[in-house]
Design a protein around this motif. Structure first.
Motif, PDB file in Angstrom:
ATOM      1  N   GLY A  14     -24.181 -59.774  13.752  1.00 29.02           N
ATOM      2  CA  GLY A  14     -23.004 -59.848  12.901  1.00 29.02           C
ATOM      3  C   GLY A  14     -21.823 -60.539  13.547  1.00 29.02           C
ATOM      4  N   GLY A  15     -22.099 -61.557  14.336  1.00 24.78           N
ATOM      5  CA  GLY A  15     -21.033 -62.288  14.996  1.00 24.78           C
ATOM      6  C   GLY A  15     -20.560 -61.667  16.297  1.00 24.78           C
ATOM      7  N   LYS A  16     -21.078 -60.488  16.650  1.00 24.82           N
ATOM      8  CA  LYS A  16     -20.693 -59.834  17.899  1.00 24.82           C
ATOM      9  C   LYS A  16     -21.777 -60.067  18.953  1.00 24.82           C
ATOM     10  N   THR A  17     -21.365 -60.602  20.093  1.00 25.89           N
ATOM     11  CA  THR A  17     -22.308 -60.947  21.152  1.00 25.89           C
ATOM     12  C   THR A  17     -22.830 -59.693  21.848  1.00 25.89           C
ATOM     13  N   ALA A  18     -24.161 -59.531  21.877  1.00 24.95           N
ATOM     14  CA  ALA A  18     -24.793 -58.410  22.589  1.00 24.95           C
ATOM     15  C   ALA A  18     -25.283 -58.845  23.961  1.00 24.95           C
ATOM     16  N   LEU A  19     -25.794 -60.071  24.056  1.00 22.38           N
ATOM     17  CA  LEU A  19     -26.259 -60.634  25.325  1.00 22.38           C
ATOM     18  C   LEU A  19     -25.791 -62.080  25.389  1.00 22.38           C
ATOM     19  N   GLU A  20     -25.343 -62.501  26.568  1.00 21.04           N
ATOM     20  CA  GLU A  20     -24.805 -63.847  26.705  1.00 21.04           C
ATOM     21  C   GLU A  20     -25.380 -64.554  27.927  1.00 21.04           C
ATOM     22  N   ASN A  21     -26.221 -65.557  27.660  1.00 15.56           N
ATOM     23  CA  ASN A  21     -26.722 -66.469  28.698  1.00 15.56           C
ATOM     24  C   ASN A  21     -27.344 -65.713  29.879  1.00 15.56           C
ATOM     25  N   ILE A  22     -28.341 -64.887  29.582  1.00 18.74           N
ATOM     26  CA  ILE A  22     -28.984 -64.045  30.591  1.00 18.74           C
ATOM     27  C   ILE A  22     -30.149 -64.792  31.246  1.00 18.74           C
ATOM     28  N   ASP A  23     -30.188 -64.754  32.576  1.00 20.66           N
ATOM     29  CA  ASP A  23     -31.305 -65.303  33.350  1.00 20.66           C
ATOM     30  C   ASP A  23     -31.817 -64.217  34.294  1.00 20.66           C
ATOM     31  N   ILE A  24     -33.070 -63.797  34.126  1.00 20.47           N
ATOM     32  CA  ILE A  24     -33.658 -62.776  34.989  1.00 20.47           C
ATOM     33  C   ILE A  24     -35.127 -63.107  35.212  1.00 20.47           C
ATOM     34  N   GLU A  25     -35.577 -62.948  36.440  1.00 19.71           N
ATOM     35  CA  GLU A  25     -37.005 -63.068  36.753  1.00 19.71           C
ATOM     36  C   GLU A  25     -37.510 -61.721  37.248  1.00 19.71           C
ATOM     37  N   PHE A  26     -38.550 -61.198  36.591  1.00 21.21           N
ATOM     38  CA  PHE A  26     -39.145 -59.929  36.966  1.00 21.21           C
ATOM     39  C   PHE A  26     -40.419 -60.204  37.770  1.00 21.21           C
ATOM     40  N   VAL A  27     -40.441 -59.705  38.996  1.00 19.82           N
ATOM     41  CA  VAL A  27     -41.580 -59.928  39.891  1.00 19.82           C
ATOM     42  C   VAL A  27     -42.613 -58.819  39.674  1.00 19.82           C
ATOM     43  N   THR A  28     -43.863 -59.200  39.646  1.00 22.18           N
ATOM     44  CA  THR A  28     -44.960 -58.255  39.395  1.00 22.18           C
ATOM     45  C   THR A  28     -44.952 -57.104  40.399  1.00 22.18           C
ATOM     46  N   GLY A  29     -45.134 -55.896  39.880  1.00 20.23           N
ATOM     47  CA  GLY A  29     -45.314 -54.723  40.726  1.00 20.23           C
ATOM     48  C   GLY A  29     -44.045 -54.048  41.193  1.00 20.23           C
ATOM     49  N   ARG A  30     -42.882 -54.505  40.728  1.00 19.05           N
ATOM     50  CA  ARG A  30     -41.611 -53.903  41.136  1.00 19.05           C
ATOM     51  C   ARG A  30     -41.099 -52.957  40.051  1.00 19.05           C
ATOM     52  N   ILE A  31     -40.188 -52.072  40.433  1.00 20.81           N
ATOM     53  CA  ILE A  31     -39.521 -51.184  39.492  1.00 20.81           C
ATOM     54  C   ILE A  31     -38.080 -51.660  39.337  1.00 20.81           C
ATOM     55  N   TYR A  32     -37.742 -52.076  38.128  1.00 23.57           N
ATOM     56  CA  TYR A  32     -36.420 -52.618  37.846  1.00 23.57           C
ATOM     57  C   TYR A  32     -35.597 -51.611  37.061  1.00 23.57           C
ATOM     58  N   GLY A  33     -34.321 -51.564  37.375  1.00 19.03           N
ATOM     59  CA  GLY A  33     -33.386 -50.786  36.595  1.00 19.03           C
ATOM     60  C   GLY A  33     -32.424 -51.719  35.890  1.00 19.03           C
ATOM     61  N   VAL A  34     -32.417 -51.675  34.562  1.00 19.97           N
ATOM     62  CA  VAL A  34     -31.412 -52.398  33.779  1.00 19.97           C
ATOM     63  C   VAL A  34     -30.360 -51.356  33.415  1.00 19.97           C
ATOM     64  N   VAL A  35     -29.200 -51.447  34.043  1.00 19.80           N
ATOM     65  CA  VAL A  35     -28.242 -50.348  33.995  1.00 19.80           C
ATOM     66  C   VAL A  35     -26.875 -50.839  33.525  1.00 19.80           C
ATOM     67  N   GLY A  36     -26.043 -49.854  33.184  1.00 19.56           N
ATOM     68  CA  GLY A  36     -24.699 -50.143  32.705  1.00 19.56           C
ATOM     69  C   GLY A  36     -24.292 -49.085  31.700  1.00 19.56           C
ATOM     70  N   TYR A  37     -23.052 -49.164  31.266  1.00 13.03           N
ATOM     71  CA  TYR A  37     -22.537 -48.182  30.324  1.00 13.03           C
ATOM     72  C   TYR A  37     -23.093 -48.441  28.921  1.00 13.03           C
ATOM     73  N   SER A  38     -22.888 -47.467  28.028  1.00  9.98           N
ATOM     74  CA  SER A  38     -23.307 -47.621  26.632  1.00  9.98           C
ATOM     75  C   SER A  38     -22.634 -48.851  26.034  1.00  9.98           C
ATOM     76  N   GLY A  39     -23.426 -49.629  25.284  1.00  5.30           N
ATOM     77  CA  GLY A  39     -22.895 -50.832  24.675  1.00  5.30           C
ATOM     78  C   GLY A  39     -22.951 -52.065  25.549  1.00  5.30           C
ATOM     79  N   ALA A  40     -23.543 -51.934  26.747  1.00  5.00           N
ATOM     80  CA  ALA A  40     -23.595 -53.082  27.668  1.00  5.00           C
ATOM     81  C   ALA A  40     -24.628 -54.119  27.257  1.00  5.00           C
ATOM     82  N   GLY A  41     -25.588 -53.726  26.388  1.00  8.35           N
ATOM     83  CA  GLY A  41     -26.632 -54.649  25.961  1.00  8.35           C
ATOM     84  C   GLY A  41     -28.004 -54.330  26.525  1.00  8.35           C
ATOM     85  N   LYS A  42     -28.156 -53.152  27.153  1.00  6.06           N
ATOM     86  CA  LYS A  42     -29.405 -52.813  27.841  1.00  6.06           C
ATOM     87  C   LYS A  42     -30.593 -52.728  26.881  1.00  6.06           C
ATOM     88  N   SER A  43     -30.432 -51.952  25.804  1.00  4.61           N
ATOM     89  CA  SER A  43     -31.549 -51.780  24.866  1.00  4.61           C
ATOM     90  C   SER A  43     -31.863 -53.071  24.126  1.00  4.61           C
TER      91      SER A  43
END
Length: 333
Positions: free
Chosen positions: A12-41
């Motif tokens: 609805g015109g509101k940016t949830a994610l902006e120009n994200i670059d991430i590489e996930f390496v096989t076999g690691r445990i990643y935490g995508v963290v931040g406050y509510s509304g940060a865009g995690k889900s």
């Protein structure tokens, strides 16, 4: 194996994610963290295309899956299993049937299906509950069933969207231990979406910290601990956050010099308070303190009142910085 490039998403015109670059390496445990509304889900739903990004790529096994048709997407989603905060179990089905249902499209061999379901339930510690219904289970037990169901398709990646938010501390610890074990035994790449600092401390090997849809920190735990922008989040479950609530009861005056010292790893054991008193002729009053373990690395802080000459205080603070101990003056109002 999994990478996102220049990914953006709006609602609805509101940016949830902006120009994200991430590489996930096989076999690691990643935490995508931040406050509510940060865009995690939103981010995790873009990984398996439950949400289609406006721009950018989601690269899986060398292919951009953003424009895959439904048939090809279903194959990808079997490789990216997902568990949720509220378990999403079928209440009218038993534990066994909940896991069996997830295997409907993997095999028609009844004996092979039964063997696999029992193996999965044993793997998550729920074999003895196979005939129970979800209404008879605790939250932690329900999440174990949800994990077994997610593993039914032999995924390569496990996406966990606030998977422990509805659990008590004991159940949270047990589920995180289970996830760590599955990471080692199955070689699973695990991506944990969370706003809970205790989850980050206990399980995450790599951190992506989001704020207002942008990546603020991407790296190891040390990168999270060293970034001033994440300090409030790190201390969210710390005694240090109580300072503003109790400072009026501490008998402080507006011109008192109060500092927060933060330290990690070997600095935790350093006798730096004694050094400030002895070598820099400073009076130190400890007001609050806290030490936590972040995936085995000690991290802590002190809030102290400091008295002495300006020259000695500046020299003492410079000494702390040279020892890897950060100092920040607290504003008293």
């Amino acid at each position: 194996m999994l990478e996102i490039r220049s990914l953006s998403k709006s609602f609805g015109g509101k940016t949830a994610l902006e120009n994200i670059d991430i590489e996930f390496v096989t076999g690691r445990i990643y935490g995508v963290v931040g406050y509510s509304g940060a865009g995690k889900s939103t981010l995790v739903r873009c990984l398996n295309l439950l949400e289609k990004p406006d721009t950018g790529q989601v690269i899986y096994n060398g292919e951009n899956i953003v424009n895959f048709d439904n048939a090809r997407l279903q194959s990808v989603r079997r490789d990216m299993a997902m568990i949720f905060q509220h378990f999403n179990l079928f209440n009218a089905k038993t534990v066994y049937q909940n896991v069996e249902t997830a295997m409907a499209n993997t095999t028609r061999d009844k004996q092979a299906t039964k063997a696999k379901v029992l193996e999965l339930l044993e793997q998550v510690g729920m074999l003895e509950y196979q005939d129970q219904y979800p209404s008879r289970l605790s939250g932690g037990q329900k999440q174990r069933v949800a994990i077994a169901r997610a593993l039914a398709t032999n995924p390569k990646i496990l996406l966990c969207d606030e998977a422990t938010s509805a659990l008590d501390p004991k159940s949270t610890h047990e589920i995180l231990d289970l996830l760590k074990r599955l990471n080692v035994e199955l070689g699973l790449t695990i991506i944990v979406i969370t706003h809970e600092m205790n989850v980050v401390k206990e399980i995450c090997q790599q951190i992506i910290f989001l704020e207002k849809g942008k990546v603020v920190v991407q790296g190891g735990l040390v990168d999270l601990l060293n970034n001033p922008k994440t300090r409030s989040f790190i201390n969210s479950d710390s005694n240090l956050e109580k300072f503003d609530q109790i400072k009026d009861q501490l008998g402080l005056f507006s011109d008192d010099l109060v500092y927060e010292f933060t330290f990690k790893d070997k600095a935790v054991n350093a006798p730096y308070i004694n050094t400030l008193i002895r070598d820099y002729d400073l009076d130190i009053t400890i007001l609050l303190g806290d030490i936590k373990l972040f995936n085995g690395v000690p991290f802590g802080g002190l809030i102290v009142k400091v008295a002495g000459t300006n020259q000695n205080i500046e020299a003492g603070l410079a000494y702390l910085e040279s020892q890897g101990i950060h100092s920040e003056r607290k504003v008293l109002t």
